[in-house]
Design an enzyme around this catalytic site. Structure first.
Site, PDB file in Angstrom:
ATOM      1  N   HIS B 121       1.095  -1.306  -0.474  1.00  0.00           N
ATOM      2  CA  HIS B 121      -0.260  -0.357  -0.331  1.00  0.00           C
ATOM      3  C   HIS B 121       0.923   1.087  -0.024  1.00  0.00           C
ATOM      4  O   HIS B 121       2.034   0.895   0.937  1.00  0.00           O
ATOM      5  CB  HIS B 121      -0.728   0.057   1.345  1.00  0.00           C
ATOM      6  CG  HIS B 121      -1.801   0.850   1.228  1.00  0.00           C
ATOM      7  ND1 HIS B 121      -1.531   1.929   1.784  1.00  0.00           N
ATOM      8  CD2 HIS B 121      -3.376   1.060   0.972  1.00  0.00           C
ATOM      9  CE1 HIS B 121      -2.720   2.741   2.023  1.00  0.00           C
ATOM     10  NE2 HIS B 121      -4.029   2.368   1.772  1.00  0.00           N
ATOM     11  N   ASP B 198       3.090  -4.460   7.943  1.00  0.00           N
ATOM     12  CA  ASP B 198       2.001  -3.599   7.126  1.00  0.00           C
ATOM     13  C   ASP B 198       1.043  -4.493   8.462  1.00  0.00           C
ATOM     14  O   ASP B 198       0.242  -5.680   7.305  1.00  0.00           O
ATOM     15  CB  ASP B 198       1.876  -3.140   6.542  1.00  0.00           C
ATOM     16  CG  ASP B 198       0.822  -2.040   6.243  1.00  0.00           C
ATOM     17  OD1 ASP B 198      -0.214  -1.900   7.395  1.00  0.00           O
ATOM     18  OD2 ASP B 198       0.396  -1.515   4.962  1.00  0.00           O
ATOM     19  N   GLN B 201      -4.697  -5.207   7.349  1.00  0.00           N
ATOM     20  CA  GLN B 201      -5.372  -6.154   6.501  1.00  0.00           C
ATOM     21  C   GLN B 201      -5.659  -7.734   7.785  1.00  0.00           C
ATOM     22  O   GLN B 201      -6.700  -7.977   6.855  1.00  0.00           O
ATOM     23  CB  GLN B 201      -5.191  -6.391   5.235  1.00  0.00           C
ATOM     24  CG  GLN B 201      -5.318  -4.691   4.353  1.00  0.00           C
ATOM     25  CD  GLN B 201      -6.844  -4.379   4.668  1.00  0.00           C
ATOM     26  OE1 GLN B 201      -7.853  -5.208   4.935  1.00  0.00           O
ATOM     27  NE2 GLN B 201      -7.190  -3.252   4.117  1.00  0.00           N
ATOM     28  N   LYS B 224     -10.241   0.062  10.183  1.00  0.00           N
ATOM     29  CA  LYS B 224     -10.297  -0.688   9.413  1.00  0.00           C
ATOM     30  C   LYS B 224     -11.149  -2.387  10.764  1.00  0.00           C
ATOM     31  O   LYS B 224     -11.554  -3.234  10.095  1.00  0.00           O
ATOM     32  CB  LYS B 224      -9.440  -1.612   9.111  1.00  0.00           C
ATOM     33  CG  LYS B 224      -9.178  -0.851   7.873  1.00  0.00           C
ATOM     34  CD  LYS B 224      -8.000  -1.184   7.098  1.00  0.00           C
ATOM     35  CE  LYS B 224      -7.011   0.304   6.118  1.00  0.00           C
ATOM     36  NZ  LYS B 224      -7.623   0.531   5.567  1.00  0.00           N
ATOM     37  N   CYS B 362      -5.182   2.900  -3.729  1.00  0.00           N
ATOM     38  CA  CYS B 362      -3.978   3.095  -3.209  1.00  0.00           C
ATOM     39  C   CYS B 362      -2.255   2.221  -3.252  1.00  0.00           C
ATOM     40  O   CYS B 362      -1.541   2.044  -2.787  1.00  0.00           O
ATOM     41  CB  CYS B 362      -3.671   3.300  -1.267  1.00  0.00           C
ATOM     42  SG  CYS B 362      -4.977   4.123  -0.961  1.00  0.00           S
TER      43      CYS B 362
END
Lengths: 141, 408
Positions: B121, B198, B201, B224, B362
């Site tokens: 991302h 990261d 998600q 999220k 993104c």
């Protein structure tokens, strides 16, 4: 239904058979613009002589709204002076904001429905912004 | 778990959009919030809104307890050893920028390498580009396989003794790829590099154990995972966080201030300059309670079933292209439908009350790797049902018909 306001037949026709798609091979102004929120991009080329847009062609990738708008815009500004072209762009921008319902070009008026889809206004204005940028560059140089 | 009962707890999902019951399939962009989270934020503002870590009054103590309690909650949720390893940030983007601007600047120089993948991302790509420009370090990319996964052989080949930082997304927001973080951590550490994960998600959808992953830094995003917007977390190994300098200076983060010099508080507060995200942390804490009540394994299983159900139906459609691995993936499906641009697709299904994402997500370099300018994406969460998938499929069929009619 509302969708039919957006996707009028004339828009689909420009999308399927875009006018002025391609590149110019003589000395021209080239503007590359993209829509950073969605990835659409346009390359607009214009040949401007003595303040008149002699020819305009575009290439790029985009949705039905951005491609059809580029097709209609290039058709409309060809043969116009830069001043006239910018006035058309100004009225187009007003139409996108819902301040203007009628347009002197029937095809372009079909894009008035985009106003009801705020997320898609940027698609419709991409080519016009490229034209404005290109003509501004030409007058300042 | 019963998704029909769970969705009852989400007020926003009860509405109609464009005359149709809302089908929300954009949770990878941001999840919806259950009543318990909304109530927790309201309770804070109505009952004990006060600044934290200062003053002696009752509301201030309550607010401080709630804020620090949220930190403990996050630490348990991702299995950090100490709560002081949990730094509240504005989001995952801020968390990654903090690592790049503080740790990255202190360890990277000319000749050093920063290793990424093309599926990052922008939030886990641009901070490293900027760091490379600032320090003279070199960016390197682990290539992607045709199915959108990475091969550990390529990881081995890309990471060298010059590598200082490996930054990688745990779960891709486009491809749904679940990267083998533990193995990547092992390879990175063998070369003396640090691994930045990261977790935007992954944290909302699978059980995460930062000690088992053995990652050095882990960034997550609150909104999220059913929490409020405006809050994220940076987890880091204690020795690394301790050696790092703050990048924001002001109130709240100081120990002693003189006219010409100052000293910082200890971890984690030295990184939290200014009045922190109190209401947001309280909301995130309630979100974690909500997720724990359902269970992360149950959530993951439910999403896998939905993705499988959707995948079976979607692969049968003419002209559909689905990106990313076919198995071992997360609960989102990124796709394109022939002859319908993703923006047009998203507009048409929105007219039927279905919210999907269209665009580059993104991930512009990844779009170029896929050789597309944009894609559509449907992403699932615990409140989605098979009915939602059926509605999506109907919507896609309608979009296809609409465009073939309109184009003729």
């Amino acid at each position: 239904m509302l969708l039919d306001d957006l996707y009028r037949r004339v828009i689909m026709d420009h999308y399927k058979n875009p006018r002025n798609r391609g590149t110019l091979d003589h000395d021209v102004i080239t503007i590359n613009l993209n829509n950073p929120t969605c990835g659409d991009r346009i390359t607009l080329q214009m040949q401007i002589e003595d303040g008149v847009i002699q020819s305009a062609k575009f290439d790029g990738e985009g949705c039905s709204i951005s491609i059809s708008s580029a097709s209609m815009m290039t058709d409309a500004v060809k043969g116009k002076t830069v001043k006239e072209a910018l006035e058309i762009a100004d009225r187009f921008s007003k139409m996108m904001q819902g301040e203007l319902q009628e347009f002197e070009y029937e095809d372009i008026e079909a894009l008035s429905g985009v106003n009801k889809f705020p997320a898609r206004i940027k698609c419709a204005t991409l080519a016009w912004n490229a034209m404005k940028k290109g003509t501004t560059n030409s007058t300042s140089s | 778990m019963n998704a029909h009962q769970i969705r009852e707890q989400f007020p926003i999902l009860k509405q109609h959009v464009n005359g149709h019951p809302l089908v929300y399939l954009d949770s990878a962009a941001t999840s919806q919030k259950p009543s318990s989270v909304i109530q927790a934020v309201t309770d804070y503002y109505e009952g004990y809104n006060a600044n934290v870590h200062r003053g002696v009054h009752t509301l201030g103590s309550k607010a401080t307890d709630a804020y620090e309690g949220a930190r403990d909650k996050v630490a348990q949720f991702i299995n950090a050893e100490f709560s002081s390893q949990i730094i509240f940030t504005r989001g995952a983007t801020s968390a990654i920028n903090l690592v790049a601007s503080s740790y990255g600047v202190s360890v990277c120089g000319p000749g050093d390498e920063i290793v990424l993948t093309p599926m990052e991302h922008h939030s886990n790509l641009i901070p490293w580009q900027q760091l490379a420009k600032k320090t003279g370090a070199t960016l390197k990319y682990i290539p992607l396989q045709d199915d959108g996964t990475i091969d550990l052989k390529d990881v081995e080949a890309t990471i060298t003794d010059q590598t200082k930082i490996v930054a990688m997304v745990y779960v891709s927001n486009v491809l749904g790829t679940i990267n083998p973080m533990e193995q990547v951590a092992e390879i990175a550490h063998r070369h003396g590099a640090k691994l930045v994960v990261d977790g935007s998600q992954s944290t909302p959808h699978i059980a995460v154990d930062v000690q088992q992953l053995d990652c050095d830094f882990y960034a997550l995003s609150g909104h999220k995972m059913c929490g409020p917007t405006g809050i994220g977390v940076l987890y880091g190994k204690k020795d690394l966080l301790e050696q790092m300098e703050p990048i924001e200076f002001g109130g709240e983060m100081i120990d002693h201030v003189d006219l010409f010099d100052s000293t910082w508080k200890e971890l984690p507060w030295k990184f939290e300059g200014g009045t922190p995200l109190i209401a947001e942390a309280v909301g995130l804490s309630a979100a974690i309670d909500f997720l724990n009540d359902i269970g992360m394994d149950a959530i993951h299983q439910h999403e896998m079933q939905l993705a499988h159900y959707a995948m079976e139906k979607m692969t049968k459609m003419d002209g559909i292209e689905i990106y990313g691995p076919k198995t071992e993936r997360s609960g989102l499906i990124t796709f394109n439908l022939a002859d319908v641009h993703p923006h047009d697709l998203a507009t048409v299904v929105d007219a039927y009350g279905i919210a999907i994402r269209a665009g580059h997500h993104c991930c512009q370099p990844l779009m170029r790797w896929l050789n597309v300018s944009s894609t559509a994406r449907a992403s699932f969460y615990m409140y989605n049902t098979e009915d939602d998938v059926d509605r999506l499929i109907e919507g896609l069929v309608k979009a296809k018909e609409y465009f073939s009619d309109a184009i003729g």
